[in-house]
Scaffold this motif. Structure first.
Motif, short mmCIF file in Angstrom:
data_model
loop_
_atom_site.label_atom_id
_atom_site.label_comp_id
_atom_site.label_asym_id
_atom_site.label_seq_id
_atom_site.Cartn_x
_atom_site.Cartn_y
_atom_site.Cartn_z
N TRP A 12 3.18 -0.18 -0.46
CA TRP A 12 4.19 -0.52 -1.46
C TRP A 12 4.98 0.74 -1.85
O TRP A 12 6.20 0.72 -1.90
CB TRP A 12 3.54 -1.15 -2.69
N ASP A 13 4.26 1.84 -2.10
CA ASP A 13 4.93 3.09 -2.47
C ASP A 13 5.88 3.55 -1.37
O ASP A 13 7.04 3.90 -1.63
CB ASP A 13 3.89 4.20 -2.71
N ALA A 14 5.39 3.54 -0.13
CA ALA A 14 6.18 4.05 0.99
C ALA A 14 7.41 3.21 1.26
O ALA A 14 8.38 3.71 1.87
CB ALA A 14 5.31 4.13 2.24
N SER A 15 7.41 1.96 0.82
CA SER A 15 8.52 1.06 1.11
C SER A 15 9.66 1.17 0.10
O SER A 15 10.72 0.57 0.30
CB SER A 15 8.01 -0.39 1.14
N THR A 16 9.46 1.91 -0.97
CA THR A 16 10.51 2.08 -1.98
C THR A 16 11.50 3.16 -1.54
O THR A 16 11.19 4.00 -0.70
CB THR A 16 9.91 2.48 -3.34
N PRO A 17 12.70 3.17 -2.12
CA PRO A 17 13.68 4.21 -1.76
C PRO A 17 13.17 5.63 -1.97
O PRO A 17 13.46 6.52 -1.17
CB PRO A 17 14.87 3.89 -2.68
N SER A 18 12.40 5.85 -3.04
CA SER A 18 11.89 7.20 -3.31
C SER A 18 10.60 7.50 -2.58
O SER A 18 10.20 8.66 -2.47
CB SER A 18 11.66 7.37 -4.82
N GLY A 19 9.92 6.43 -2.08
CA GLY A 19 8.64 6.62 -1.40
C GLY A 19 7.54 7.10 -2.31
O GLY A 19 6.58 7.73 -1.86
N THR A 20 7.64 6.79 -3.61
CA THR A 20 6.68 7.30 -4.58
C THR A 20 5.99 6.18 -5.35
O THR A 20 6.47 5.04 -5.40
CB THR A 20 7.39 8.20 -5.62
N SER A 21 4.88 6.52 -5.99
CA SER A 21 4.15 5.55 -6.80
C SER A 21 4.91 5.19 -8.06
O SER A 21 4.63 4.16 -8.68
CB SER A 21 2.76 6.10 -7.15
N ALA A 22 5.85 6.02 -8.49
CA ALA A 22 6.62 5.70 -9.69
C ALA A 22 7.34 4.37 -9.51
O ALA A 22 7.35 3.53 -10.42
CB ALA A 22 7.63 6.82 -9.98
N GLU A 23 7.93 4.16 -8.33
CA GLU A 23 8.59 2.88 -8.05
C GLU A 23 7.60 1.87 -7.48
O GLU A 23 7.66 0.68 -7.81
CB GLU A 23 9.73 3.09 -7.05
N SER A 35 16.19 -3.77 0.70
CA SER A 35 15.61 -2.99 1.80
C SER A 35 14.15 -2.63 1.55
O SER A 35 13.39 -2.42 2.50
CB SER A 35 16.42 -1.72 2.04
N ALA A 36 13.73 -2.56 0.28
CA ALA A 36 12.34 -2.21 -0.02
C ALA A 36 11.40 -3.31 0.48
O ALA A 36 10.41 -3.03 1.17
CB ALA A 36 12.15 -1.99 -1.53
N ALA A 37 11.71 -4.56 0.12
CA ALA A 37 10.87 -5.67 0.57
C ALA A 37 10.90 -5.80 2.09
O ALA A 37 9.86 -6.07 2.72
CB ALA A 37 11.32 -6.96 -0.09
N GLU A 38 12.06 -5.62 2.68
CA GLU A 38 12.15 -5.74 4.13
C GLU A 38 11.35 -4.65 4.82
O GLU A 38 10.72 -4.88 5.87
CB GLU A 38 13.61 -5.71 4.58
N ALA A 39 11.34 -3.45 4.25
CA ALA A 39 10.55 -2.36 4.82
C ALA A 39 9.06 -2.67 4.74
O ALA A 39 8.30 -2.43 5.68
CB ALA A 39 10.86 -1.05 4.10
N LEU A 40 8.63 -3.22 3.61
CA LEU A 40 7.22 -3.55 3.45
C LEU A 40 6.78 -4.60 4.47
O LEU A 40 5.74 -4.45 5.12
CB LEU A 40 6.95 -4.04 2.02
N LEU A 41 7.57 -5.64 4.62
CA LEU A 41 7.22 -6.70 5.56
C LEU A 41 7.29 -6.20 7.00
O LEU A 41 6.44 -6.55 7.83
CB LEU A 41 8.14 -7.90 5.36
N ARG A 42 8.24 -5.35 7.29
CA ARG A 42 8.37 -4.78 8.64
C ARG A 42 7.18 -3.89 8.99
O ARG A 42 6.69 -3.89 10.12
CB ARG A 42 9.67 -3.98 8.72
N ASP A 43 6.71 -3.13 8.01
CA ASP A 43 5.67 -2.13 8.25
C ASP A 43 4.27 -2.63 7.88
O ASP A 43 3.35 -1.82 7.74
CB ASP A 43 5.98 -0.85 7.45
N TRP A 44 4.11 -3.93 7.71
CA TRP A 44 2.84 -4.51 7.29
C TRP A 44 1.66 -4.05 8.16
O TRP A 44 0.56 -3.84 7.68
CB TRP A 44 2.95 -6.03 7.31
N GLY A 45 1.93 -3.84 9.44
CA GLY A 45 0.88 -3.39 10.35
C GLY A 45 0.36 -2.00 10.06
O GLY A 45 -0.66 -1.60 10.63
N ASN A 46 1.03 -1.27 9.16
CA ASN A 46 0.57 0.07 8.80
C ASN A 46 -0.50 0.06 7.71
O ASN A 46 -1.00 1.13 7.35
CB ASN A 46 1.75 0.93 8.31
#
Length: 228
Positions: free
Chosen positions: A32-43, A80-91
């Motif tokens: 979830w953190d990595a999928s945000t624009p900032s790539g941080t736990s804050a978001e 783009s955050a949700a799409e990144a999470l779903l795309r990278d689910w295998g990670n």
């Protein structure tokens, strides 16, 4: 039925241990953190906590991916955050101790299952990732005795039917099961479904409801130490 003395469960051994998947066994917070624009736990944490409220409040199944997207939108994240999470689910990666704990529990003879607030495809993909990790350095290939998603049961936890679906699939009664919660809502939900509960609260989530777990731990092995 179990009685407790401090953190120790006395005079009770479950036939099976059933896990929450995405929080108890898997470090989904990092994705979830990595999928945000900032790539941080804050978001990431703000998004994930909103997602948990939506899934645990949904009741009957609605498409999981829609809830992922809705929760991102509601906390002000771009699509783009949700799409990144779903795309990278295998990670998704299991917690460091997950494989060792699962192998030890299997060696002790417990049936092991999963019930997860997820779609069928993504839930089973994540479960297979855990199985693959637990099979490394093992004498035999590790597989769960049952994996049931919200899409398959028709309900999101903490609705009672979500828990009952995995019990039926495994041929178990609630009194025979220890449930390992990851999210706070599972402590109350699994308790209401008649199971004893321990809580792997690695992130330090706030308590929800009146139910009290037999034990709350920061790591999976500490949470289950009385059963290992």
């Amino acid at each position: 039925m179990a009685t407790t003395s401090g953190d120790v469960v006395m005079n009770w051994r479950p036939k099976a241990i059933i896990f929450d998947l995405l929080t108890a066994l898997v470090d989904s917070w990092s994705l979830w953190d990595a999928s945000t624009p900032s790539g941080t736990s804050a978001e990431g944490r703000r998004w994930r906590e909103r997602y948990l409220k939506l899934t645990f409040g949904a009741g009957a199944y609605v498409p999981y991916e829609d809830l992922v997207r809705e929760s991102a939108r509601e906390v002000g994240l771009p699509s783009s955050a949700a799409e990144a999470l779903l795309r990278d689910w295998g990670n998704l990666q299991a917690w460091p101790e997950t494989a060792t704990v699962l192998r030890a529990l299997r060696k002790r003879g417990y049936k092991l299952g999963v019930v997860t607030n997820c779609s069928k495809d993504l839930g089973h993909q994540a479960a297979r990732g855990v199985e693959k990790r637990a099979s490394e350095e093992a004498v035999e290939e590790f597989t769960f005795d049952a994996v049931v998603t919200a899409e398959e049961s028709g309900f999101y936890k903490p609705v009672k039917q979500a828990y009952e679906a995995v019990l039926v699939k495994m041929g178990l009664q609630p009194r025979d099961v220890l449930f390992v919660a990851g999210s706070a809502g599972d402590v109350q939900g699994a308790t209401d479904a008649g199971m004893e509960v321990v809580w792997h609260n690695r992130i330090g989530l706030a308590k929800v409801g009146e139910a009290i777990a037999l034990k709350e731990g920061k790591t999976l092995d500490d949470t289950l130490k009385d059963f290992l």
